[in-house]
Design a protein around this motif. Sequence first.
Motif, short mmCIF file in Angstrom:
data_model
loop_
_atom_site.label_atom_id
_atom_site.label_comp_id
_atom_site.label_asym_id
_atom_site.label_seq_id
_atom_site.Cartn_x
_atom_site.Cartn_y
_atom_site.Cartn_z
N SER A 180 0.71 -1.10 0.23
CA SER A 180 0.22 0.15 -0.04
C SER A 180 0.66 1.46 -0.05
O SER A 180 0.34 1.97 -0.54
N LEU A 181 2.48 1.43 0.34
CA LEU A 181 2.99 2.05 0.24
C LEU A 181 3.76 2.32 -0.63
O LEU A 181 3.50 3.19 -1.45
N MET A 182 3.73 1.63 -1.49
CA MET A 182 4.79 1.21 -2.60
C MET A 182 4.03 0.92 -3.91
O MET A 182 3.35 -0.21 -4.54
N MET A 183 3.34 2.34 -3.91
CA MET A 183 2.30 2.42 -5.48
C MET A 183 2.80 1.92 -6.87
O MET A 183 2.12 2.38 -7.91
N ASP A 184 3.98 2.05 -6.73
CA ASP A 184 5.14 2.12 -8.02
C ASP A 184 4.79 0.68 -8.46
O ASP A 184 4.39 0.11 -7.82
N ALA A 185 6.05 0.48 -9.10
CA ALA A 185 6.37 -0.48 -10.50
C ALA A 185 7.18 -1.33 -8.79
O ALA A 185 6.91 -2.57 -8.56
N GLY A 186 7.71 -0.58 -7.56
CA GLY A 186 8.49 -2.29 -6.44
C GLY A 186 7.33 -3.03 -6.17
O GLY A 186 7.71 -3.61 -5.09
N ALA A 187 5.62 -2.22 -6.05
CA ALA A 187 4.91 -3.57 -5.13
C ALA A 187 4.35 -4.54 -6.04
O ALA A 187 4.90 -5.19 -5.44
N ASP A 188 5.04 -5.08 -7.14
CA ASP A 188 4.60 -6.12 -8.33
C ASP A 188 6.01 -6.56 -7.49
O ASP A 188 5.83 -7.61 -8.15
N GLU A 189 7.28 -6.52 -6.58
CA GLU A 189 7.87 -6.99 -6.91
C GLU A 189 7.85 -8.70 -4.91
O GLU A 189 8.20 -9.31 -4.77
N LEU A 190 7.07 -7.64 -4.68
CA LEU A 190 6.01 -8.18 -3.80
C LEU A 190 5.33 -9.51 -3.96
O LEU A 190 4.87 -10.52 -3.03
N GLN A 191 4.95 -10.11 -5.00
CA GLN A 191 3.53 -10.31 -5.48
C GLN A 191 4.18 -12.10 -5.08
O GLN A 191 3.52 -12.44 -4.64
N PRO A 192 5.81 -12.53 -5.73
CA PRO A 192 6.00 -13.82 -5.97
C PRO A 192 5.14 -14.54 -4.33
O PRO A 192 5.07 -15.52 -3.36
N LEU A 193 5.79 -13.19 -3.37
CA LEU A 193 5.94 -13.26 -1.63
C LEU A 193 4.58 -13.25 -1.13
O LEU A 193 4.01 -14.40 -0.56
N GLN A 194 4.43 -13.21 -1.63
CA GLN A 194 2.74 -12.98 -1.26
C GLN A 194 1.78 -14.42 -1.45
O GLN A 194 1.19 -14.75 -0.53
N MET A 195 2.86 -14.65 -3.01
CA MET A 195 1.41 -16.49 -3.13
C MET A 195 2.02 -17.21 -2.86
O MET A 195 1.74 -18.11 -2.53
N ALA A 196 3.44 -17.62 -2.08
CA ALA A 196 4.31 -18.19 -1.37
C ALA A 196 3.53 -18.68 -0.11
O ALA A 196 3.32 -19.07 0.38
N CYS A 197 3.09 -17.31 0.67
CA CYS A 197 2.76 -17.14 2.13
C CYS A 197 1.09 -18.09 1.60
O CYS A 197 1.14 -18.48 2.73
N ASP A 198 0.55 -17.05 0.30
CA ASP A 198 -0.84 -17.84 0.93
C ASP A 198 -1.00 -19.52 0.34
O ASP A 198 -1.89 -19.99 0.69
N GLU A 199 0.26 -19.40 -0.51
CA GLU A 199 0.15 -21.55 -0.55
C GLU A 199 0.80 -21.57 0.64
O GLU A 199 0.09 -23.14 1.43
N LEU A 200 1.60 -21.51 1.14
CA LEU A 200 1.70 -21.82 2.88
C LEU A 200 0.81 -22.40 3.56
O LEU A 200 0.27 -23.29 4.49
N LEU A 201 -0.21 -21.53 3.43
CA LEU A 201 -1.05 -20.93 4.40
C LEU A 201 -2.41 -22.02 4.09
O LEU A 201 -3.46 -23.36 4.65
N GLU A 202 -2.68 -22.42 2.13
CA GLU A 202 -3.46 -23.25 2.32
C GLU A 202 -2.81 -24.97 2.70
O GLU A 202 -3.62 -25.79 3.18
N ALA A 203 -1.34 -24.74 2.53
CA ALA A 203 -0.61 -26.35 2.62
C ALA A 203 -1.21 -26.62 4.42
O ALA A 203 -1.21 -27.85 4.16
N LEU A 204 -1.44 -25.30 4.73
CA LEU A 204 -1.28 -25.50 6.53
C LEU A 204 -2.53 -25.97 6.80
O LEU A 204 -3.24 -27.12 8.00
N SER A 205 -3.56 -25.65 6.15
CA SER A 205 -4.53 -25.84 6.25
C SER A 205 -5.50 -26.89 6.15
O SER A 205 -6.40 -28.12 6.57
N GLN A 206 -4.80 -27.54 4.85
CA GLN A 206 -5.08 -29.33 4.72
C GLN A 206 -4.26 -29.98 6.10
O GLN A 206 -4.63 -30.98 5.81
N ALA A 207 -3.14 -29.88 6.07
CA ALA A 207 -3.12 -30.51 7.18
C ALA A 207 -3.04 -30.00 8.36
O ALA A 207 -2.70 -31.18 9.06
N ARG A 208 -3.91 -29.24 8.73
CA ARG A 208 -4.90 -29.28 10.55
C ARG A 208 -6.18 -29.89 9.76
O ARG A 208 -6.17 -30.91 11.02
N LEU A 209 -6.37 -30.66 8.66
CA LEU A 209 -7.27 -31.27 8.67
C LEU A 209 -7.29 -32.88 8.67
O LEU A 209 -7.69 -34.03 9.22
#
Length: 180
Positions: free
Chosen positions: A58-87
């Motif tokens: 939200s602070l980086m409205m320029d092109a630098g905000a897109d470079e955080l997207q792969p990390l965000q997606m990796a975190c989301d995938e880990l959260l999904e894997a954790l929810s499967q392991a929780r089940l």
Amino acid sequence: MGALIFGLLLAVTLFWAVGAHNRLVRLRAEVVRQWSSVDAVWIRLLVRMQGGIAARQSLMMDAGADELQPLQMACDELLEALSQARLQPLDGESQKQVVTQHLKVLAEIRLMLQTPNDAVKPDLDIALNRMRQTLPAALIPYHVAVAAYNDALAMRPASWLAGRLNFKPAMRMDLSMGAA
């Protein structure tokens, strides 16, 4: 007299089977309980990191905000894997998926630390250090519970009963090299 001896042996066998079953169920429940503690630590770290990522984006409205997207997606995938392991906390495949996704998050953090963007480096360095400090400490009681459960499954004659009840060994996790 033979019927009395047979009845006594049958009663002893039945009491042993009930006791062995209760011990295996108790040890398996302890593994699940310890896994929930590890899961809670992981969730807390990921929520903190994702909050930092969202704030940076939200602070980086320029092109630098897109470079955080792969990390965000990796975190989301880990959260999904954790929810499967929780089940299914004793499922080896879901545990391996958690380790794989964890290693992806670490790789993304290391990749981000090598970029020239100095704005996110301190936060990611802190997140990486928190993961290095808290996750291994949280895994110690889990590994102790896994070892006790797996040892109980391997003991004879309880291994025979465990095979009949379809009790599978729990997986020990090694986050530095993957699943062991």
